[in-house]
Enzyme design. Structure first.
Site, PDB file in Angstrom:
ATOM      1  N   GLU A  97      14.003   7.582  -6.104  1.00 62.06           N
ATOM      2  CA  GLU A  97      12.623   7.640  -5.587  1.00 62.06           C
ATOM      3  C   GLU A  97      12.069   6.381  -5.974  1.00 62.06           C
ATOM      4  O   GLU A  97      10.790   6.389  -5.936  1.00 62.06           O
ATOM      5  CB  GLU A  97      12.037   8.938  -5.719  1.00 62.06           C
ATOM      6  CG  GLU A  97      12.869  10.095  -5.233  1.00 62.06           C
ATOM      7  CD  GLU A  97      12.147  11.494  -5.350  1.00 62.06           C
ATOM      8  OE1 GLU A  97      11.893  12.253  -4.306  1.00 62.06           O
ATOM      9  OE2 GLU A  97      11.841  11.645  -6.493  1.00 62.06           O
ATOM     10  N   TYR A 121     -14.842  16.007 -10.636  1.00 62.13           N
ATOM     11  CA  TYR A 121     -13.729  15.087 -11.213  1.00 62.13           C
ATOM     12  C   TYR A 121     -12.523  15.055 -10.183  1.00 62.13           C
ATOM     13  O   TYR A 121     -11.899  13.838 -10.214  1.00 62.13           O
ATOM     14  CB  TYR A 121     -13.175  15.735 -12.318  1.00 62.13           C
ATOM     15  CG  TYR A 121     -14.077  15.591 -13.467  1.00 62.13           C
ATOM     16  CD1 TYR A 121     -14.304  14.486 -14.135  1.00 62.13           C
ATOM     17  CD2 TYR A 121     -15.220  16.644 -13.870  1.00 62.13           C
ATOM     18  CE1 TYR A 121     -15.156  14.166 -15.296  1.00 62.13           C
ATOM     19  CE2 TYR A 121     -16.151  16.141 -14.966  1.00 62.13           C
ATOM     20  CZ  TYR A 121     -16.015  15.182 -15.652  1.00 62.13           C
ATOM     21  OH  TYR A 121     -16.687  14.842 -16.712  1.00 62.13           O
TER      22      TYR A 121
END
Length: 210
Positions: free
Chosen positions: A73, A119
C-alpha cells in the site's frame, strides 16, 4: 531528526499503536520522510515487532532503494506526500471503529463523522469517504490523491483511515482522535447528538489555524 532516530521513532510509534489495539496482525503501515526520501514499514510486517534496520526506504518518486520490500500500500503514502508537501508522516490503519464507520450506509461521503468534539475538528476537520477498491488497486491511489489536495485525512470504504501529519507525533495524534471519534459515533447510534455548531467549528479553525 537523523535517519537512525527516525527509524527508531517509527518502530516506537508502531508498537504503541499495536499494543493499544489500533491495529492487529500484519495490518496497517506507517511512513515518514527522511532527508533523501522516506521510510515505510515493510510488507507483511507486524507493527508490534518491527526492526528499525529493516524498514523499507524509498526515494521521492516511490522507488524502493533499500531495506525489506515495502508495503503493497505504498502508493497511499506516495499520493499523500506528492499532494501534501508539508506532510512529514503518514499512518494507515485498519482500526476497528473507523473501519466500522466506513461500512455504514447513509453516511455523508464528503464528511463521514459529525463534529462532536473540539479536538476532532482541530486534528481531523472534514473526513471524506473514498469508495471501495480491492487492496493494491492503483485506482485507489488516484482516488486518494484527488482528496489529498484538500484533506490530510481520508477514510477508505471497507478498509480504514489514511492520515498525514507534519510529523509522526501529529499523524499519530490525528489517527487516534479519528478512532476515538468513530467509537463515540458508534456508541451514540440511535441517540440524538448535540454536535458543535458551524460557528463553533469556524471559531476553532480560526483560533488554532486549522
Amino acid at each position: 531528526m537523523n535517519e537512525t532516530r527516525l527509524r527508531e521513532q517509527i518502530c516506537l510509534t508502531a508498537k504503541s499503536l499495536y499494543d493499544r489495539g489500533l491495529t492487529h496482525g500484519s495490518t496497517g503501515n506507517i511512513s515518514a520522510r527522511c532527508e533523501d526520501g522516506w521510510l515505510l514499514t515493510p510488507t507483511g510486517s507486524n507493527l508490534g515487532a518491527l526492526d528499525p534496520a529493516r524498514l523499507s526506504k524509498l526515494d521521492d518518486a516511490g522507488k524502493h532503494v533499500g531495506g525489506d520490500a515495502p508495503s503493497k500500500e505504498q502508493f497511499l503514502h506516495l499520493a499523500m506526500y506528492q499532494e501534501r508537501s508539508r506532510s512529514g508522516a503518514v499512518i494507515h490503519l485498519h482500526s476497528t471503529h473507523s473501519v466500522a464507520v466506513s461500512l455504514l450506509e447513509g453516511v455523508n461521503v464528503e464528511d463521514v463523522l459529525p463534529p462532536m468534539t473540539a479536538y476532532y475538528v482541530m486534528r481531523i476537520g472534514a473526513l471524506p469517504l473514498i469508495p471501495y477498491f480491492p487492496p493494491g488497486d492503483l485506482e485507489l491511489a488516484d482516488a486518494v490523491r484527488a482528496r489529498a489536495r484538500r484533506h490530510h485525512a481520508v477514510l477508505l470504504a471497507n478498509h480504514g483511515p489514511v492520515v498525514a501529519g507534519t510529523d509522526l507525533a501529529a499523524a499519530s495524534d490525528a489517527v487516534e482522535e479519528l478512532e476515538a471519534t468513530a467509537k463515540l459515533f458508534l456508541l451514540l447510534q440511535g441517540s440524538r447528538i448535540r454536535t458543535l455548531t458551524p460557528e463553533q467549528c469556524a471559531e476553532l479553525r480560526s483560533r488554532f489555524s486549522v
